[in-house]
Design a protein around this motif. Structure first.
Motif, PDB file in Angstrom:
ATOM      1  N   ILE A  14       0.630  -0.661   0.169  1.00 52.00           N
ATOM      2  CA  ILE A  14      -0.223  -0.005   0.321  1.00 52.00           C
ATOM      3  C   ILE A  14       0.770   1.396   0.321  1.00 52.00           C
ATOM      4  CG2 ILE A  14      -1.935   1.462   1.254  1.00 52.00           C
ATOM      5  CD1 ILE A  14      -3.267  -1.590   1.941  1.00 52.00           C
ATOM      6  N   ILE A  17       2.500   2.053  -3.223  1.00 48.60           N
ATOM      7  CA  ILE A  17       1.219   2.296  -4.551  1.00 48.60           C
ATOM      8  C   ILE A  17       0.839   3.807  -3.940  1.00 48.60           C
ATOM      9  CG2 ILE A  17      -1.571   2.845  -4.887  1.00 48.60           C
ATOM     10  CD1 ILE A  17      -0.961  -0.728  -4.598  1.00 48.60           C
ATOM     11  N   VAL A  21       1.323   7.183  -5.933  1.00 49.96           N
ATOM     12  CA  VAL A  21       0.156   8.298  -5.885  1.00 49.96           C
ATOM     13  C   VAL A  21       0.407  10.067  -5.871  1.00 49.96           C
ATOM     14  CG1 VAL A  21      -2.217   9.005  -5.141  1.00 49.96           C
ATOM     15  CG2 VAL A  21      -1.848   6.697  -5.882  1.00 49.96           C
ATOM     16  N   VAL A  42      -9.491  12.489  -9.316  1.00 56.71           N
ATOM     17  CA  VAL A  42      -8.612  11.123  -9.364  1.00 56.71           C
ATOM     18  C   VAL A  42      -7.507  11.154  -8.457  1.00 56.71           C
ATOM     19  CG1 VAL A  42      -7.972   8.730 -10.252  1.00 56.71           C
ATOM     20  CG2 VAL A  42      -9.746  10.039 -11.301  1.00 56.71           C
ATOM     21  N   GLY A  43      -6.600  11.606  -8.223  1.00 56.10           N
ATOM     22  CA  GLY A  43      -5.745  11.356  -7.185  1.00 56.10           C
ATOM     23  C   GLY A  43      -5.967  11.450  -6.307  1.00 56.10           C
ATOM     24  N   VAL A  45      -8.749  11.498  -4.643  1.00 50.74           N
ATOM     25  CA  VAL A  45     -10.117   9.935  -3.683  1.00 50.74           C
ATOM     26  C   VAL A  45      -9.060   9.254  -3.423  1.00 50.74           C
ATOM     27  CG1 VAL A  45     -11.054   9.157  -4.850  1.00 50.74           C
ATOM     28  CG2 VAL A  45     -11.949  11.256  -4.744  1.00 50.74           C
ATOM     29  N   ALA A  46      -7.511   8.952  -4.155  1.00 52.21           N
ATOM     30  CA  ALA A  46      -6.789   7.695  -4.343  1.00 52.21           C
ATOM     31  C   ALA A  46      -6.134   8.344  -2.847  1.00 52.21           C
ATOM     32  CB  ALA A  46      -6.602   7.429  -5.019  1.00 52.21           C
ATOM     33  N   LEU A  49      -8.537   6.295   0.495  1.00 47.92           N
ATOM     34  CA  LEU A  49      -8.418   5.770   0.479  1.00 47.92           C
ATOM     35  C   LEU A  49      -7.318   4.440   1.100  1.00 47.92           C
ATOM     36  CD1 LEU A  49     -10.978   5.274  -3.354  1.00 47.92           C
ATOM     37  CD2 LEU A  49     -11.320   5.058  -0.237  1.00 47.92           C
ATOM     38  N   LEU A  50      -6.088   5.257   0.243  1.00 54.70           N
ATOM     39  CA  LEU A  50      -5.072   4.459   0.626  1.00 54.70           C
ATOM     40  C   LEU A  50      -4.888   4.409   2.331  1.00 54.70           C
ATOM     41  CD1 LEU A  50      -2.862   4.595  -2.590  1.00 54.70           C
ATOM     42  CD2 LEU A  50      -3.339   2.572  -1.615  1.00 54.70           C
ATOM     43  N   MET A  52      -6.706   4.654   4.664  1.00 53.41           N
ATOM     44  CA  MET A  52      -8.141   3.673   5.280  1.00 53.41           C
ATOM     45  C   MET A  52      -7.426   2.246   5.074  1.00 53.41           C
ATOM     46  SD  MET A  52     -11.689   5.439   4.899  1.00 53.41           S
ATOM     47  CE  MET A  52     -11.681   6.589   3.306  1.00 53.41           C
ATOM     48  N   ASP A  53      -7.043   1.931   3.879  1.00 54.09           N
ATOM     49  CA  ASP A  53      -6.591   0.984   3.615  1.00 54.09           C
ATOM     50  C   ASP A  53      -5.203   0.059   4.469  1.00 54.09           C
ATOM     51  OD1 ASP A  53      -6.470  -1.570   2.765  1.00 54.09           O
ATOM     52  OD2 ASP A  53      -6.024  -1.184   0.894  1.00 54.09           O
ATOM     53  N   ALA A  56      -6.763  -0.167   8.231  1.00 52.50           N
ATOM     54  CA  ALA A  56      -7.726  -1.599   7.848  1.00 52.50           C
ATOM     55  C   ALA A  56      -6.855  -2.484   8.295  1.00 52.50           C
ATOM     56  CB  ALA A  56      -8.292  -1.612   6.291  1.00 52.50           C
ATOM     57  N   PHE A  69     -16.929  -1.680   7.036  1.00 54.74           N
ATOM     58  CA  PHE A  69     -18.002  -0.250   6.183  1.00 54.74           C
ATOM     59  C   PHE A  69     -17.713  -0.076   4.870  1.00 54.74           C
ATOM     60  CE2 PHE A  69     -18.382   4.187   4.561  1.00 54.74           C
ATOM     61  CZ  PHE A  69     -19.715   3.821   5.359  1.00 54.74           C
ATOM     62  N   PHE A  70     -16.516  -0.479   4.848  1.00 56.50           N
ATOM     63  CA  PHE A  70     -16.107  -0.375   3.704  1.00 56.50           C
ATOM     64  C   PHE A  70     -16.193  -1.939   2.833  1.00 56.50           C
ATOM     65  CE2 PHE A  70     -14.367   3.427   3.966  1.00 56.50           C
ATOM     66  CZ  PHE A  70     -14.481   4.173   2.737  1.00 56.50           C
ATOM     67  N   SER A  71     -15.990  -2.918   3.630  1.00 60.78           N
ATOM     68  CA  SER A  71     -15.779  -4.514   2.955  1.00 60.78           C
ATOM     69  C   SER A  71     -17.231  -5.562   3.761  1.00 60.78           C
ATOM     70  CB  SER A  71     -15.207  -4.774   2.909  1.00 60.78           C
ATOM     71  OG  SER A  71     -14.510  -6.077   3.434  1.00 60.78           O
TER      72      SER A  71
END
Lengths: 167, 503
Positions: A14, A17, A21, A42-43, A45-46, A49-50, A52-53, A56, A69-71
């Motif tokens: 992550i 990535i 980004v 787009v960038g 938003v990424a 999300l990353l 939070m990933d 998580a 929440f996300f999955s």
């Protein structure tokens, strides 16, 4: 809040990535507003999300809540469902070296000499096949590639940088 | 439409076309039967062979592959309990128990016949909606196209197993890859980092070859061993009983095909969900079965097999009408269309109906052809799954790299394929969906283009996206798709709580 040992490779992934980004966002600012508007949206938003990933993956309550929440699965459930195949770094590195050598070989000496050499070496040294079996498959593969691409489809396969240098 | 159908039949009736279809079907069957390869790998590998072909010839070859893959996958699912491709997983529930009871032939006969009929029903549905599709496409202006692309990406991200976050991240990274290179709206080269190879953007074909074909080989190489360790001798008899059982249980096949067509048309959801839903619906429709489901009920083979072949027709609906691929396989297929200068959408449906019908006829004939081959050669196909990975890896890798090079005869494309192979491998390793990534790469330029067009129409007002009926409806669908995993989890929790309370 910590990331358990077995989830750390995912965390490093992550982070890689995330670095890409961030580089992407930084590069976007070089362009005019019309060119950068959508890539920036787009960038940006990424990034959350990353993050939070990444969160998580931790053993915290927040991490678990985010996953829920996300999955549809918690990290523990994902752990349980994970592919049990053990992939050691040395195993992976070895395969990467083989594949890298193939591409380098193609670049240097071209497809036609490189194909049988690669197939033969893989069969012999990684597959443990006999000299005869390895030779049969390597000859079969080069005949297939030559007949299909050079004769039937009439592509000129890359001859390698050495041939370019020496005319 | 009738003339286009005739033209499609004429296109397919020459010996050369039939040979292409047979070759495509054979490759589809092989790649379907060998676990870990699948139709997307096959389509990606074969792209390079289509460069010199006429568009309709390329369509015939690819149609052959797409229609035959899941039929091939059913053989390994039934005989070895190892699904050739993911949608065949539901077939193992009853297919393998039947094989263990000595009824492998019956299961294969039923699976192959249901696949063929399901495939034909899916294609008929595609033909039936073509006139409606044309009317629907006309309703779409740039804001609607933008929202449709966003909906498609979210639906695909949601469908990526139970990892919505990873699906969304992958979709975004895919869009970013799509931004690399020349942007024709402003005539600017972006994100090329001074590398000449990236000036024209990341070429789709080498990227897909790396992402699907070579990354699978790297994964197999790291895992090692043989692909499947099933029993070596399986007796295959009573195939005709299996064929008859499909006609006896025709309603199971029709319902399964309906599921396949409908679910296949939703971008990204694909054959696996269709096959599992079809199986579970069949089990619910039949509460007192003669043979329990999961213990060798033939209907448990017919339901998923008819669904996963019918989805081929369904998934082509959004692909052909809007350029929004229904699955990874159709995303690669879309790449083939673009490569041959065919743009999906209204133009394709109006000006190139002959190509659409060539695909329709190819899918139909291939579904039947693949079934006949499976019925005749099932036992030998099972042996394929025992090919050593050490024979498969070097040959497939070399052929894939030659294919990547052949597109533009540029060595840089080999490097692109190589880089994407590693990206693909790490996506497999860390469970990030490659399907979402692929579809996002394909959709990247359409999404940005329709975004800019919408901004131009509206004088840079974002309200254009939420003041138009169809756009709002698509936005609503997007939110609904994002909420779906949470909803599913809540339902699961409620069901578990209810079961606990009953205990």
């Amino acid at each position: 809040m910590r990331i358990p040992e077995h989830r750390r490779p995912s965390a490093y992934y992550i982070l890689v990535i995330l670095a890409v980004v961030v580089l992407f966002i930084a590069t976007s600012y070089q362009y005019k507003i019309t060119d950068r508007m959508f890539p920036l949206m787009v960038g940006y938003v990424a990034v959350p999300l990353l993050l939070m990933d990444l969160l998580a993956l931790t053993d915290s309550k927040l991490g678990e809540k985010l996953s829920i929440f996300f999955s549809a699965k918690t990290p523990t459930e994902v752990d349980e469902d994970a592919d049990p195949t053990e992939r050691t770094i040395s195993q992976e590195l070895m395969i990467f070296v083989w594949m890298g050598a193939l591409v380098l070989g193609i670049y240097l000496i071209g497809f036609l000499p490189c194909t049988p050499v690669f197939v033969y070496c893989w069969m012999k040294f990684r597959g443990g096949y006999s000299v005869k079996e390895s030779a049969y498959l390597s000859i079969g593969t080069i005949i297939f590639v030559y007949v299909l691409f050079e004769i039937i489809l009439q592509y000129e396969l890359y001859p390698g940088i050495f041939l370019y240098w020496y005319g | 439409m009738f003339e286009a159908l005739i033209e499609g039949i004429v296109n397919l009736s020459s010996p050369h076309s039939l040979l292409l279809l047979a070759a495509g079907s054979a490759v589809g069957l092989l790649f379907g039967a060998i676990p870990g390869l699948g139709g997307t790998t096959a389509v990606a590998l074969l792209i390079s062979l289509t460069f010199g072909m006429e568009p309709w010839q390329a369509i015939i070859l690819m149609g052959g592959v797409m229609a035959a893959t899941s039929t091939g996958g059913s053989v390994s699912a039934i005989l070895l309990n190892t699904p050739g491709i993911a949608p065949n997983a539901a077939t193992t529930f009853d297919g393998y128990p039947l094989a263990q009871q000595g009824k492998a032939g019956m299961a294969i006969g039923a699976g192959a016949t249901a696949s063929a009929l399901g495939g034909v029903i899916g294609v008929i549905s595609l033909v039936a909606v073509i006139p409606i599709m044309k009317a629907i496409v006309l309703l779409f202006t740039p804001p609607e196209f933008f929202m449709l692309a966003i909906f498609g990406l979210c639906a695909i991200a949601v469908s990526s197993g139970d990892r919505l976050l990873q699906g969304l991240i992958t979709a975004i990274i895919g869009l970013m890859v799509g931004f690399v290179g020349y942007y024709d709206v402003t005539s600017t080269v972006r994100f090329d980092f001074g590398i000449p190879l990236l000036e024209d953007g990341i070429k789709l074909v080498p990227a897909l070859i790396g992402l699907f074909a070579i990354s699978e080989m790297i994964n197999l190489a790291v895992k090692g061993g043989s692909i499947s360790e099933g029993a070596s001798d399986v007796e295959i008899s009573r195939i005709s009983d299996g064929v008859k059982s499909v006609f006896k249980n025709w309603s199971t096949m029709i319902v399964g095909s309906g599921y396949g067509t409908f679910i296949g048309a939703v971008p990204g959801v694909g054959g696996t969900v269709a096959a599992f839903l079809s199986y579970s619906t069949q089990a619910q429709r039949d509460p007192t079965p003669d043979i329990e489901y999961g213990k060798g009920n033939i209907k448990g083979v017919i339901a998923p097999e008819s669904a996963n072949n019918a989805k081929d027709g369904g998934s082509l609906i959004p692909t052909l009408a809007f350029g929004i691929p229904g699955s990874a396989e159709t995303a690669v297929f879309l790449g083939v269309l673009v490569l041959h200068g065919i743009e999906p959408g209204q133009k394709l449906l109006e000006d190139h109906q002959d190509l659409v019908f060539t695909l329709v006829v190819a899918l139909t004939v291939s579904a039947v052809f693949a079934t006949l081959v499976v019925l005749a050669l099932a036992k030998y196909m099972a042996l394929l799954t025992r090919i050593s990975v050490h024979m498969l890896i070097p040959t497939v890798t070399v052929v894939a790299l030659v294919g990547a090079f052949a597109l533009n005869t540029e060595i840089g494309d080999v490097v692109i394929a190589f880089i994407f192979a590693f990206i693909g491998y790490f996506m497999i390793k860390f469970n990030y969906p490659r399907v979402t990534f692929t579809i996002a790469i394909v959709l990247g330029s359409i999404t940005e283009l329709s975004f800019h067009q919408s901004m131009l129409i509206s004088d840079d007002q974002f309200s254009i996206f939420y003041t138009r009926g169809l756009s709002v409806f698509l936005m609503f669908l997007t939110v609904l798709s994002l909420a779906f995993p949470t909803f599913r989890r809540k339902m699961k929790e409620r069901k578990l709580a209810k079961q606990e309370a009953e205990k």
